[in-house]
Enzyme design. Structure first.
Site, PDB file in Angstrom:
ATOM      1  N   GLY A 146       0.820  -1.217   0.000  1.00  0.00           N
ATOM      2  CA  GLY A 146       0.000   0.000   0.000  1.00  0.00           C
ATOM      3  C   GLY A 146       0.852   1.264   0.000  1.00  0.00           C
ATOM      4  O   GLY A 146       2.086   1.211   0.062  1.00  0.00           O
ATOM      5  N   VAL A 156       1.145   3.548   2.324  1.00  0.00           N
ATOM      6  CA  VAL A 156       1.895   3.710   3.588  1.00  0.00           C
ATOM      7  C   VAL A 156       2.945   2.604   3.722  1.00  0.00           C
ATOM      8  O   VAL A 156       4.097   2.858   4.092  1.00  0.00           O
ATOM      9  CB  VAL A 156       0.939   3.694   4.805  1.00  0.00           C
ATOM     10  CG1 VAL A 156       1.718   3.686   6.112  1.00  0.00           C
ATOM     11  CG2 VAL A 156       0.000   4.894   4.759  1.00  0.00           C
ATOM     12  N   ARG A 209      -4.771 -10.625  -3.230  1.00  0.00           N
ATOM     13  CA  ARG A 209      -4.565  -9.998  -4.549  1.00  0.00           C
ATOM     14  C   ARG A 209      -3.087  -9.842  -4.856  1.00  0.00           C
ATOM     15  O   ARG A 209      -2.663  -9.902  -6.000  1.00  0.00           O
ATOM     16  CB  ARG A 209      -5.206  -8.592  -4.581  1.00  0.00           C
ATOM     17  CG  ARG A 209      -6.700  -8.546  -4.596  1.00  0.00           C
ATOM     18  CD  ARG A 209      -7.186  -7.090  -4.650  1.00  0.00           C
ATOM     19  NE  ARG A 209      -6.876  -6.347  -3.420  1.00  0.00           N
ATOM     20  CZ  ARG A 209      -7.649  -6.333  -2.339  1.00  0.00           C
ATOM     21  NH1 ARG A 209      -8.775  -6.987  -2.334  1.00  0.00           N
ATOM     22  NH2 ARG A 209      -7.306  -5.641  -1.263  1.00  0.00           N
ATOM     23  N   SER A 210      -2.288  -9.599  -3.822  1.00  0.00           N
ATOM     24  CA  SER A 210      -0.856  -9.322  -4.039  1.00  0.00           C
ATOM     25  C   SER A 210       0.034 -10.501  -3.696  1.00  0.00           C
ATOM     26  O   SER A 210       1.266 -10.384  -3.769  1.00  0.00           O
ATOM     27  CB  SER A 210      -0.416  -8.142  -3.166  1.00  0.00           C
ATOM     28  OG  SER A 210      -1.270  -7.066  -3.322  1.00  0.00           O
ATOM     29  N   ARG A 261      -6.884   3.383  18.417  1.00  0.00           N
ATOM     30  CA  ARG A 261      -6.351   4.688  18.859  1.00  0.00           C
ATOM     31  C   ARG A 261      -6.953   5.199  20.155  1.00  0.00           C
ATOM     32  O   ARG A 261      -6.264   5.779  20.978  1.00  0.00           O
ATOM     33  CB  ARG A 261      -6.566   5.739  17.760  1.00  0.00           C
ATOM     34  CG  ARG A 261      -5.641   5.558  16.588  1.00  0.00           C
ATOM     35  CD  ARG A 261      -5.883   6.667  15.581  1.00  0.00           C
ATOM     36  NE  ARG A 261      -5.204   6.385  14.330  1.00  0.00           N
ATOM     37  CZ  ARG A 261      -5.665   6.755  13.145  1.00  0.00           C
ATOM     38  NH1 ARG A 261      -6.781   7.444  13.033  1.00  0.00           N
ATOM     39  NH2 ARG A 261      -4.978   6.457  12.056  1.00  0.00           N
ATOM     40  N   CYS A 266      -3.276  11.069  10.367  1.00  0.00           N
ATOM     41  CA  CYS A 266      -2.256  11.931   9.735  1.00  0.00           C
ATOM     42  C   CYS A 266      -2.508  13.427   9.961  1.00  0.00           C
ATOM     43  O   CYS A 266      -1.568  14.199  10.166  1.00  0.00           O
ATOM     44  CB  CYS A 266      -2.151  11.622   8.249  1.00  0.00           C
ATOM     45  SG  CYS A 266      -3.733  11.302   7.465  1.00  0.00           S
ATOM     46  N   SER A 306      -3.537  10.935  -1.303  1.00  0.00           N
ATOM     47  CA  SER A 306      -2.743   9.787  -0.827  1.00  0.00           C
ATOM     48  C   SER A 306      -3.135   9.413   0.603  1.00  0.00           C
ATOM     49  O   SER A 306      -2.869   8.297   1.044  1.00  0.00           O
ATOM     50  CB  SER A 306      -1.240  10.071  -0.915  1.00  0.00           C
ATOM     51  OG  SER A 306      -0.923  11.215  -0.162  1.00  0.00           O
ATOM     52  N   GLY A 307      -3.795  10.317   1.304  1.00  0.00           N
ATOM     53  CA  GLY A 307      -4.318  10.003   2.638  1.00  0.00           C
ATOM     54  C   GLY A 307      -5.375   8.907   2.589  1.00  0.00           C
ATOM     55  O   GLY A 307      -5.663   8.267   3.592  1.00  0.00           O
ATOM     56  N   HIS A 343      -0.620  16.996   3.469  1.00  0.00           N
ATOM     57  CA  HIS A 343      -1.809  17.646   4.008  1.00  0.00           C
ATOM     58  C   HIS A 343      -1.419  19.066   4.455  1.00  0.00           C
ATOM     59  O   HIS A 343      -0.363  19.261   5.067  1.00  0.00           O
ATOM     60  CB  HIS A 343      -2.333  16.905   5.242  1.00  0.00           C
ATOM     61  CG  HIS A 343      -2.899  15.541   4.958  1.00  0.00           C
ATOM     62  ND1 HIS A 343      -3.139  15.066   3.692  1.00  0.00           N
ATOM     63  CD2 HIS A 343      -3.300  14.571   5.816  1.00  0.00           C
ATOM     64  CE1 HIS A 343      -3.666  13.847   3.777  1.00  0.00           C
ATOM     65  NE2 HIS A 343      -3.767  13.520   5.049  1.00  0.00           N
ATOM     66  N   ASN A 383       1.827  13.498   4.543  1.00  0.00           N
ATOM     67  CA  ASN A 383       0.955  12.541   5.247  1.00  0.00           C
ATOM     68  C   ASN A 383       1.456  11.107   5.177  1.00  0.00           C
ATOM     69  O   ASN A 383       1.191  10.308   6.065  1.00  0.00           O
ATOM     70  CB  ASN A 383      -0.471  12.611   4.697  1.00  0.00           C
ATOM     71  CG  ASN A 383      -0.529  12.407   3.197  1.00  0.00           C
ATOM     72  OD1 ASN A 383      -0.065  13.269   2.445  1.00  0.00           O
ATOM     73  ND2 ASN A 383      -1.077  11.292   2.760  1.00  0.00           N
TER      74      ASN A 383
HETATM   75  N1  LIG Z   1      -2.367   7.160   3.573  1.00  0.00           N
HETATM   76  C1  LIG Z   1      -2.172   7.854   4.672  1.00  0.00           C
HETATM   77  O1  LIG Z   1      -1.741   9.020   4.647  1.00  0.00           O
HETATM   78  C2  LIG Z   1      -2.445   7.237   5.997  1.00  0.00           C
HETATM   79  C3  LIG Z   1      -2.108   7.946   7.124  1.00  0.00           C
HETATM   80  C4  LIG Z   1      -2.331   7.392   8.374  1.00  0.00           C
HETATM   81  C5  LIG Z   1      -2.884   6.142   8.450  1.00  0.00           C
HETATM   82  N2  LIG Z   1      -3.230   5.456   7.332  1.00  0.00           N
HETATM   83  C6  LIG Z   1      -3.808   4.115   7.490  1.00  0.00           C
HETATM   84  O2  LIG Z   1      -2.939   3.143   6.948  1.00  0.00           O
HETATM   85  C7  LIG Z   1      -3.681   2.066   6.409  1.00  0.00           C
HETATM   86  C8  LIG Z   1      -3.274   1.831   4.955  1.00  0.00           C
HETATM   87  O3  LIG Z   1      -3.452   2.989   4.201  1.00  0.00           O
HETATM   88  P1  LIG Z   1      -2.852   3.167   2.751  1.00  0.00           P
HETATM   89  O4  LIG Z   1      -3.035   4.589   2.450  1.00  0.00           O
HETATM   90  O5  LIG Z   1      -1.491   2.557   2.637  1.00  0.00           O
HETATM   91  O6  LIG Z   1      -3.894   2.297   1.877  1.00  0.00           O
HETATM   92  P2  LIG Z   1      -3.667   1.559   0.465  1.00  0.00           P
HETATM   93  O7  LIG Z   1      -2.679   2.270  -0.372  1.00  0.00           O
HETATM   94  O8  LIG Z   1      -5.035   1.335  -0.061  1.00  0.00           O
HETATM   95  O9  LIG Z   1      -3.029   0.143   0.893  1.00  0.00           O
HETATM   96  C9  LIG Z   1      -3.758  -0.796   1.633  1.00  0.00           C
HETATM   97  C10 LIG Z   1      -2.855  -1.971   1.990  1.00  0.00           C
HETATM   98  O10 LIG Z   1      -3.629  -2.886   2.771  1.00  0.00           O
HETATM   99  C11 LIG Z   1      -3.639  -4.148   2.147  1.00  0.00           C
HETATM  100  N3  LIG Z   1      -4.916  -4.833   2.333  1.00  0.00           N
HETATM  101  C12 LIG Z   1      -6.146  -4.422   1.954  1.00  0.00           C
HETATM  102  N4  LIG Z   1      -7.072  -5.360   2.245  1.00  0.00           N
HETATM  103  C13 LIG Z   1      -6.410  -6.395   2.816  1.00  0.00           C
HETATM  104  C14 LIG Z   1      -6.784  -7.662   3.322  1.00  0.00           C
HETATM  105  N5  LIG Z   1      -8.066  -8.085   3.296  1.00  0.00           N
HETATM  106  N6  LIG Z   1      -5.827  -8.467   3.843  1.00  0.00           N
HETATM  107  C15 LIG Z   1      -4.536  -8.073   3.869  1.00  0.00           C
HETATM  108  N7  LIG Z   1      -4.105  -6.884   3.377  1.00  0.00           N
HETATM  109  C16 LIG Z   1      -5.029  -6.049   2.876  1.00  0.00           C
HETATM  110  C17 LIG Z   1      -3.439  -3.839   0.672  1.00  0.00           C
HETATM  111  O11 LIG Z   1      -2.991  -5.005   0.010  1.00  0.00           O
HETATM  112  P3  LIG Z   1      -3.278  -5.234  -1.574  1.00  0.00           P
HETATM  113  O12 LIG Z   1      -2.233  -4.429  -2.292  1.00  0.00           O
HETATM  114  O13 LIG Z   1      -3.093  -6.702  -1.718  1.00  0.00           O
HETATM  115  O14 LIG Z   1      -4.655  -4.772  -1.847  1.00  0.00           O
HETATM  116  C18 LIG Z   1      -2.381  -2.734   0.768  1.00  0.00           C
HETATM  117  O15 LIG Z   1      -1.123  -3.295   1.009  1.00  0.00           O
HETATM  118  C19 LIG Z   1      -5.151   2.445   6.614  1.00  0.00           C
HETATM  119  O16 LIG Z   1      -5.581   1.839   7.818  1.00  0.00           O
HETATM  120  C20 LIG Z   1      -5.121   3.930   6.766  1.00  0.00           C
HETATM  121  O17 LIG Z   1      -6.188   4.425   7.530  1.00  0.00           O
HETATM  122  C21 LIG Z   1      -3.000   5.958   6.112  1.00  0.00           C
END
Ligand SMILES: NC(=O)c1ccc[n+]([C@@H]2O[C@H](COP(=O)([O-])OP(=O)(O)OC[C@H]3O[C@@H](n4cnc5c(N)ncnc54)[C@H](OP(=O)(O)O)[C@@H]3O)[C@@H](O)[C@H]2O)c1
Length: 337
Positions: free
Chosen positions: A17, A19, A44-45, A104, A133, A163-164, A246, A319
């Site tokens: 993902g 993050v 999927r991955s 949290r 974030c 990207s958040g 952000h 973020n």
């Molecule tokens: N983006 C930010 O700025 C940010 C900031 C703070 C916190 N977060 C938190 O961090 C987490 C991830 O965010 P992200 O932005 O990285 O999202 P993302 O780009 O959509 O990535 C999601 C990740 O989770 C995996 N995933 C999804 N469904 C799954 C399942 N059923 N079993 C195992 N793995 C699974 C995905 O794997 P696949 O590639 O196989 O789908 C991917 O590796 C979220 O909880 C989000 O709230 C994000």
């Protein structure tokens, strides 16, 4: 509790993902003493590969048996996966650092921004939570001011990048932008409205009080991290067509007055904060300049002429780094210190 070692086996749940990928880069960049990496994602991955320390690591499907011999498990795969699998990771002996909102506000789980409340790490019972974030960016500047003069109230408006929301949202903004510039119709999957060339005042779901969950997180998480249940925060969180970083407009009401110069001096001395504030030369923090930066940038520092003891600030933070992956790695550094 984590045993001291020369090298730690590290798992990243959500390694494919937005993050997770940043996390791998930051672990490497900061020379975190990671031995083996266990890269986990959805089916999927499964079988894909991620790069870590010059090696190609196979991605495995996250399940309850994924954490054998893992010392530290970073979770960034969404709250549902954290709720389902983090307890299994703890049971296997790992300490979980969770990026999702799952734990949290659990009173037994420390919510940590190392520059603000590193001491809270010691109280963990196997899980440590990484804040939202938008909250991280805000508390990075609130805490040093609050330590000098108590903050009574904060009015915050956020301008949050796509990207958040994750990798699919970044693709959605790119596709919609290309479609619109080519006079084609847009497809809307991730957000309830078109995000390209638009601002959407809606992040996470709506609650009965008219606020969104994201907005209420900014209140509750700030109180927990700053260990002050009296601080008042009212937030409006807005998704904007920016890929990364952000931005936040903060209006702060203090118990007694501080001049803009005093606030600049406090923030310039704060760890992890950079004051970038020379409006006469058109210098203030911009999302495009803060991409890839570890620090939280602050500018447009000025006294609010409409209330006594008011200060206005403009804050920008990456973020994916300080808002997520970097903060999580800093927590791990505290853990092994
Ligand atoms: N983006 C930010 O700025 C940010 C900031 C703070 C916190 N977060 C938190 O961090 C987490 C991830 O965010 P992200 O932005 O990285 O999202 P993302 O780009 O959509 O990535 C999601 C990740 O989770 C995996 N995933 C999804 N469904 C799954 C399942 N059923 N079993 C195992 N793995 C699974 C995905 O794997 P696949 O590639 O196989 O789908 C991917 O590796 C979220 O909880 C989000 O709230 C994000």
């Amino acid at each position: 509790m984590l045993k001291k070692k020369n090298k730690y086996t590290v798992a990243v749940a959500g390694a494919t993902g937005a993050v997770g990928r940043e996390m791998l880069e930051i672990l490497e960049e900061r020379k975190f003493p990671a031995g083996e990496l266990v890269a986990l994602a959805s089916e999927r991955s499964e079988g894909e590969r991620v790069r870590f320390k010059g090696k190609s690591v196979i991605v495995r499907k996250l399940d309850k048996d994924s954490f054998r011999d893992v010392d530290i498990a970073f979770f960034s795969a969404g709250a549902e996966r954290s709720l389902e699998f983090a307890p299994a990771a703890v049971k296997s002996g790992a300490v979980v650092i969770d990026n999702s909102s799952a734990f949290r506000m659990d009173p037994k789980v420390p919510l940590v921004v190392p520059e603000v409340n590193a001491h809270a790490v010691e109280r963990h019972n196997g899980i440590i939570a990484n804040p939202n974030c938008a909250t991280i960016a805000m508390v990075m500047v609130l805490k040093p001011i609050h330590d000098r003069v108590k903050i009574k109230r904060v009015v915050v408006t956020t301008f949050q990048s796509v990207s958040g929301t994750g990798k699919e949202a970044m693709e959605e903004l790119a596709h919609q932008t290309v479609a619109l510039l080519n006079f084609k119709d847009v497809e809307t999957k991730v957000y309830p409205h078109q995000i390209a060339f638009n601002c959407i005042p809606h992040i996470d779901s709506f609650l009965d009080n008219g606020y969104t969950r994201e907005e209420m997180k900014m209140l509750h998480e700030t109180r927990k991290i700053m260990e002050d249940a009296a601080i008042r925060v009212t937030a409006t969180t807005v998704r904007v067509p920016v890929f990364r970083c952000h931005s936040e407009s903060l209006n702060i009401e203090l118990e007694t007055g501080l001049s803009a110069d005093e606030v600049r001096a406090i923030l310039a001395a704060a760890p992890g904060v950079i004051v970038y504030d020379d409006p006469k030369k058109n210098l203030y923090p911009l999302a495009i300049d803060v991409v890839g930066k570890d620090e939280t940038y602050v500018g447009r520092v000025r006294e609010d002429e409409s209330v006594p003891n008011g200060i206005n600030l403009w804050v920008v933070s990456d973020n994916l780094r300080k808002g997520a992956a970097l903060n999580a790695v800093q927590i791990a550094e505290e853990l092994i210190r």
